[in-house]
Scaffold this active site. Structure first.
Site, PDB file in Angstrom:
ATOM      1  N   ASP A  18       0.815  -1.233   0.000  1.00  0.00           N
ATOM      2  CA  ASP A  18       0.000   0.000   0.000  1.00  0.00           C
ATOM      3  C   ASP A  18       0.842   1.273   0.000  1.00  0.00           C
ATOM      4  O   ASP A  18       0.629   2.162  -0.807  1.00  0.00           O
ATOM      5  CB  ASP A  18      -1.068  -0.004   1.102  1.00  0.00           C
ATOM      6  CG  ASP A  18      -0.546  -0.164   2.518  1.00  0.00           C
ATOM      7  OD1 ASP A  18       0.675  -0.362   2.704  1.00  0.00           O
ATOM      8  OD2 ASP A  18      -1.370  -0.086   3.453  1.00  0.00           O
ATOM      9  N   GLU A 141      -2.651   7.505  12.885  1.00  0.00           N
ATOM     10  CA  GLU A 141      -1.722   6.374  13.061  1.00  0.00           C
ATOM     11  C   GLU A 141      -0.269   6.865  12.916  1.00  0.00           C
ATOM     12  O   GLU A 141       0.602   6.496  13.709  1.00  0.00           O
ATOM     13  CB  GLU A 141      -2.039   5.324  11.988  1.00  0.00           C
ATOM     14  CG  GLU A 141      -1.388   4.007  12.184  1.00  0.00           C
ATOM     15  CD  GLU A 141      -2.243   3.013  12.957  1.00  0.00           C
ATOM     16  OE1 GLU A 141      -3.481   3.085  12.904  1.00  0.00           O
ATOM     17  OE2 GLU A 141      -1.659   2.172  13.644  1.00  0.00           O
ATOM     18  N   ASP A 153      -5.653  -0.583   5.755  1.00  0.00           N
ATOM     19  CA  ASP A 153      -6.524  -0.921   6.889  1.00  0.00           C
ATOM     20  C   ASP A 153      -7.738  -0.005   6.947  1.00  0.00           C
ATOM     21  O   ASP A 153      -8.873  -0.452   7.151  1.00  0.00           O
ATOM     22  CB  ASP A 153      -5.745  -0.796   8.208  1.00  0.00           C
ATOM     23  CG  ASP A 153      -4.446  -1.574   8.187  1.00  0.00           C
ATOM     24  OD1 ASP A 153      -4.314  -2.465   7.340  1.00  0.00           O
ATOM     25  OD2 ASP A 153      -3.574  -1.281   9.019  1.00  0.00           O
ATOM     26  N   TYR A 202       8.412  -2.085  11.072  1.00  0.00           N
ATOM     27  CA  TYR A 202       7.522  -1.682   9.982  1.00  0.00           C
ATOM     28  C   TYR A 202       8.100  -0.485   9.235  1.00  0.00           C
ATOM     29  O   TYR A 202       8.217  -0.491   8.003  1.00  0.00           O
ATOM     30  CB  TYR A 202       6.140  -1.342  10.537  1.00  0.00           C
ATOM     31  CG  TYR A 202       5.133  -0.990   9.466  1.00  0.00           C
ATOM     32  CD1 TYR A 202       4.299  -1.964   8.924  1.00  0.00           C
ATOM     33  CD2 TYR A 202       5.027   0.310   8.985  1.00  0.00           C
ATOM     34  CE1 TYR A 202       3.387  -1.646   7.927  1.00  0.00           C
ATOM     35  CE2 TYR A 202       4.121   0.637   7.988  1.00  0.00           C
ATOM     36  CZ  TYR A 202       3.295  -0.343   7.473  1.00  0.00           C
ATOM     37  OH  TYR A 202       2.395  -0.020   6.486  1.00  0.00           O
TER      38      TYR A 202
HETATM   39  C1  GLA Z   1      -0.258  -2.909   8.346  1.00  0.00           C
HETATM   40  C2  GLA Z   1      -0.372  -1.468   7.859  1.00  0.00           C
HETATM   41  C3  GLA Z   1      -0.927  -1.420   6.436  1.00  0.00           C
HETATM   42  C4  GLA Z   1      -0.150  -2.335   5.495  1.00  0.00           C
HETATM   43  C5  GLA Z   1       0.023  -3.716   6.119  1.00  0.00           C
HETATM   44  C6  GLA Z   1       0.942  -4.604   5.327  1.00  0.00           C
HETATM   45  O1  GLA Z   1      -1.521  -3.480   8.471  1.00  0.00           O
HETATM   46  O2  GLA Z   1      -1.176  -0.713   8.720  1.00  0.00           O
HETATM   47  O3  GLA Z   1      -0.938  -0.091   5.956  1.00  0.00           O
HETATM   48  O4  GLA Z   1       1.074  -1.769   5.144  1.00  0.00           O
HETATM   49  O5  GLA Z   1       0.530  -3.648   7.453  1.00  0.00           O
HETATM   50  O6  GLA Z   1       0.449  -4.849   4.067  1.00  0.00           O
END
Ligand code: GLA
Length: 355
Positions: A18, A141, A153, A202
């Protein structure tokens, strides 16, 4: 009293694509967060987490992130975006309750943000489009949880439709609700391993992806083909190459999966899920022992079309596509590997429950 509901999501395919402006397929699960409350005539904000039996109080002019507890951040973080954008909101009291397991990779935080956003819009008569709503939630977030997430999400929680997979083009933000063929049962298998989204891993993945695209002279990994990546491999570090390989492959898999889905080819779709997990395990390194064991176990089960980690990774859950007649047998087969299995249809996105 206003009551709104926002579901969690499962990522079907398209891992960490994303924020690389790529493609994702997801669905809204049939669990979520219910928020009930009303506006106030003063500037007080009173938040109740009913399940935790905790209350947090602040005022409209004191919406900075807090160190502890974490949950109010997702709510005041959203309220702050409305204030920043010049919308007239006042004080409010809002109670939340959830049947969505936390830290299971189902994005309870996005559900909380979207529920708060919908509540504020209804309570203060604010009319904004769904995409802007998801961007406010995403900003919360980024700024209040420190996770530089994409929009998967939030869009899944708000724009999903029952019976459909949600296809998101994360460049144009065109969302397509693709009807799921019959014969698809989705099972979320929570590994119980901790989901370490808040924090380094992340954001590090994101930085590596951006660096890889930059090295190739591309705006985002969305613009990179497998062939271009291989040709430019020497322009980046080995780690950046492997991260990029995962994302580029995921984009290709999502596009193939869309075609398979429309043709009702679940076995093909499932193979793409297995390939996605393997790519997470080897190249993106966002899996863990517990998730690998769940996927390996699913692979041995005849009647499981596909299985992969869902969401950020580093713990959390797998999403499994299984023959509906074999749902119970599949859960029994996973046994102790998954302390918690959730069978979910593709559900509707967030909505007003009552005004
Ligand atoms: C988390 C993040 C999303 C996306 C996923 C991995 O859920 O919040 O934005 O990057 O990881 O696909």
């Amino acid at each position: 009293m206003l009551k709104v509901y926002a579901p969690g999501r499962a990522e079907l395919l398209g891992n960490h694509t994303d924020y690389n402006e790529g493609y994702v397929l997801s669905l809204a699960v049939n669990r979520g967060i219910t928020a009930t409350g009303q506006s106030r005539t003063d500037s007080k904000i009173i938040l109740h987490a009913l399940d935790l039996k905790e209350t947090y109080e602040t005022t409209l002019d004191a919406l900075a992130p807090i160190a502890k507890p974490m949950w109010p951040n997702y709510m005041i973080g959203v309220a702050a975006q409305y204030v920043k954008a010049g919308h007239r909101i006042g004080g409010f009291e809002l109670s939340i309750s959830s049947d969505l397991p936390m830290g299971a990779g189902l994005s309870s935080s996005a559900a909380l943000e979207i529920a708060t956003a919908l509540f504020l819009q209804k309570a203060f008569d604010i009319s904004i489009d769904p995409l802007t709503t998801t961007k406010y939630a995403q900003a919360a977030e980024h700024q209040y949880a420190g996770v530089k997430c994409g929009l998967l999400d939030q869009i899944s929680s708000l724009m999903s439709k029952a019976g459909c997979a949600t296809f998101i083009d994360c460049r144009t933000y065109q969302v397509k609700n693709i009807p799921l063929p019959a014969g698809a049962s989705f099972i979320v298998a929570n590994s119980g391993a901790k989901h370490e989204l808040v924090g380094g891993e992340y954001n590090e993945r994101r930085t590596d992806c951006e660096a890889a695209a930059h090295a190739l002279g591309a705006p985002f990994l969305r613009d990179v083909t497998s062939a271009a990546l291989e040709a430019g491999r020497s322009k980046m570090t080995d780690r950046q190459y492997h991260r990029a390989k995962h994302v580029v492959g995921e984009n290709e898999r999502v596009l193939a999966a869309e075609i398979a889905l429309k043709a009702g080819k679940l076995a093909e779709f499932g193979q793409l899920m297995f390939a996605s997990h393997e790519s997470s395990r080897v190249d993106f390194e966002n899996s863990c022992e517990e998730l690998d064991a769940l996927v390996a176990s699913a692979k041995k089960f005849s009647g499981a079309y596909g299985s992969r980690l869902s969401g950020g990774g580093f713990g959390g859950a797998t999403i499994n596509l299984v023959d509906p007649a074999k749902t119970d047998a599949f859960i029994a087969h996973l046994g102790k590997l998954s302390p918690q299995c959730l069978v979910t249809p593709a559900a509707d996105g967030a909505h007003l429950v009552c005004a």
